[in-house]
Structure formats: C-alpha cells, structure tokens
Design an enzyme around this catalytic site. Structure first.
Site, short mmCIF file in Angstrom:
data_model
loop_
_atom_site.label_atom_id
_atom_site.label_comp_id
_atom_site.label_asym_id
_atom_site.label_seq_id
_atom_site.Cartn_x
_atom_site.Cartn_y
_atom_site.Cartn_z
N HIS A 16 6.27 -11.86 5.95
CA HIS A 16 5.82 -11.52 4.81
C HIS A 16 7.53 -10.98 4.11
CE1 HIS A 16 5.68 -8.10 7.27
NE2 HIS A 16 6.41 -7.30 6.31
N GLN B 244 9.89 -4.53 11.35
CA GLN B 244 8.84 -5.22 11.08
C GLN B 244 7.69 -4.50 11.62
OE1 GLN B 244 8.62 -9.61 12.24
NE2 GLN B 244 6.68 -9.82 11.22
N ILE C 197 1.08 -1.17 -0.05
CA ILE C 197 -0.02 0.08 0.00
C ILE C 197 0.79 1.37 0.09
CG2 ILE C 197 -0.18 0.23 2.54
CD1 ILE C 197 -3.37 0.63 2.04
N ASN D 62 11.95 -8.39 7.17
CA ASN D 62 12.11 -7.82 8.24
C ASN D 62 11.49 -8.88 9.50
OD1 ASN D 62 13.22 -5.51 7.31
ND2 ASN D 62 11.16 -4.57 6.88
P1 AMP Z 1 7.23 -4.55 7.68
O1 AMP Z 1 7.54 -3.10 7.87
O2 AMP Z 1 8.41 -5.34 6.96
O3 AMP Z 1 6.11 -5.26 8.54
O4 AMP Z 1 6.38 -4.31 6.26
C1 AMP Z 1 4.64 -4.03 6.55
C2 AMP Z 1 4.73 -3.64 4.99
O5 AMP Z 1 3.19 -3.74 4.87
C3 AMP Z 1 4.51 -2.18 4.82
O6 AMP Z 1 5.53 -2.10 3.66
C4 AMP Z 1 3.41 -1.43 4.46
O7 AMP Z 1 3.20 -0.74 3.47
C5 AMP Z 1 2.49 -2.70 4.07
N1 AMP Z 1 1.12 -2.81 4.34
C6 AMP Z 1 0.52 -2.43 5.69
N2 AMP Z 1 -0.93 -2.28 5.62
C7 AMP Z 1 -1.13 -2.75 4.33
C8 AMP Z 1 -2.20 -2.97 3.62
N3 AMP Z 1 -3.62 -2.96 3.97
N4 AMP Z 1 -2.06 -3.53 2.24
C9 AMP Z 1 -0.96 -3.53 1.67
N5 AMP Z 1 0.08 -3.28 2.07
C10 AMP Z 1 0.10 -2.96 3.64
#
Ligand code: AMP
Ligand code: ZN
Length: 112
Positions: free
Chosen positions: A98, A92, A30, A85
């Site tokens: 992910h 994270q 997102i 992460n």
């Molecule tokens: P992390 O910081 O490695 O946990 O990555 C989490 C990722 O999830 C970030 O890059 C956010 O932009 C992404 N994210 C959070 N909420 C959503 C959502 N609803 N749809 C798509 N990506 C998301």
C-alpha cells in the site's frame, strides 16, 4: 484469505473508501498520522513492493497517479507525501502492499 486489506477491498470489513476502480482502492487510514491520511492499494494481493513483478509496473504507476489525483482533489496543492514501507524494519505492518498519502500539515525530513 486472512488479509485485512483484502477484506476491505471485498467489503467484508468496513472502511471509508474514497476512490475505487478496476485496479485499486483508496480508503482512509484508521490511525491517521496527518489531517489527510489515505491508503491506496492494489485490488490484487501483492504482499510487498519486492513481490511486484515486471508486469505490475503499469499498476504501480497507476496507483501513484491515483494518489496524486486524490491529493489535489483534497486541496493538497502546497504539498503531500507518498510513503511505501517495504519490510518490517521499514515499518510495514500490513503485508498487502500500500501507498500512504499524507498531507495537510508540514512534513519533517528525514522521516522517522
Ligand atoms: P504500514 O505500517 O505501512 O504497513 O501501514 C499500515 C497502515 O494500515 C497503518 O497506517 C494502519 O493505521 C493502517 N490500517 C490497519 N488496519 C486498518 C484498517 N482496518 N482500516 C484502515 N487502515 C488500517
Ligand atoms: Zn491482501
């Protein structure tokens, strides 16, 4: 289950899903940090890599292979980066494990 990625997997929350099979789902981040920024996640809720078990080794390999196939489908032959992460200090923010697939620009090293 108050997990945003579980809700995406269950289609309770909207997202741009680009790939799905019985084990994993890939969708657009997102808040993209590169022209291509896709998250590849297991369908099963595993909070972080450290929580993956011996039996998850095949799943982890499968997700990486899916990520590399998506990268090449997206024309990222010149290079792409896969990031995971694990833990708050690593950045994270969502505790459903992910892999980030990033590409379409020149990447810096070391990462921030
Ligand atoms: P992390 O910081 O490695 O946990 O990555 C989490 C990722 O999830 C970030 O890059 C956010 O932009 C992404 N994210 C959070 N909420 C959503 C959502 N609803 N749809 C798509 N990506 C998301
Ligand atoms: Zn989850």
């Amino acid at each position: 289950m108050e997990c945003i990625f579980c809700k995406i997997i269950n289609k309770e929350v909207e997202s741009k899903i680009v790939y799905e099979d019985e084990k994993c789902v890939a969708f657009e981040d997102i808040n993209p940090q590169a022209p291509c920024h896709i998250l590849v996640v297991p369908k099963r809720h595993i909070p972080a890599l450290r929580d993956a078990e011996e039996d998850d080794k095949e799943l982890l390999g499968h997700i990486l292979k899916v990520a590399s196939k998506i990268a090449l489908e997206r024309g990222l032959e010149k290079g792409y980066r896969i990031v995971l992460n694990d833990g708050g200090e690593a950045g994270q923010a969502v505790f459903h494990m992910h892999f980030h697939l990033l590409g379409g620009r020149i990447m810096k090293w070391p990462p921030g």
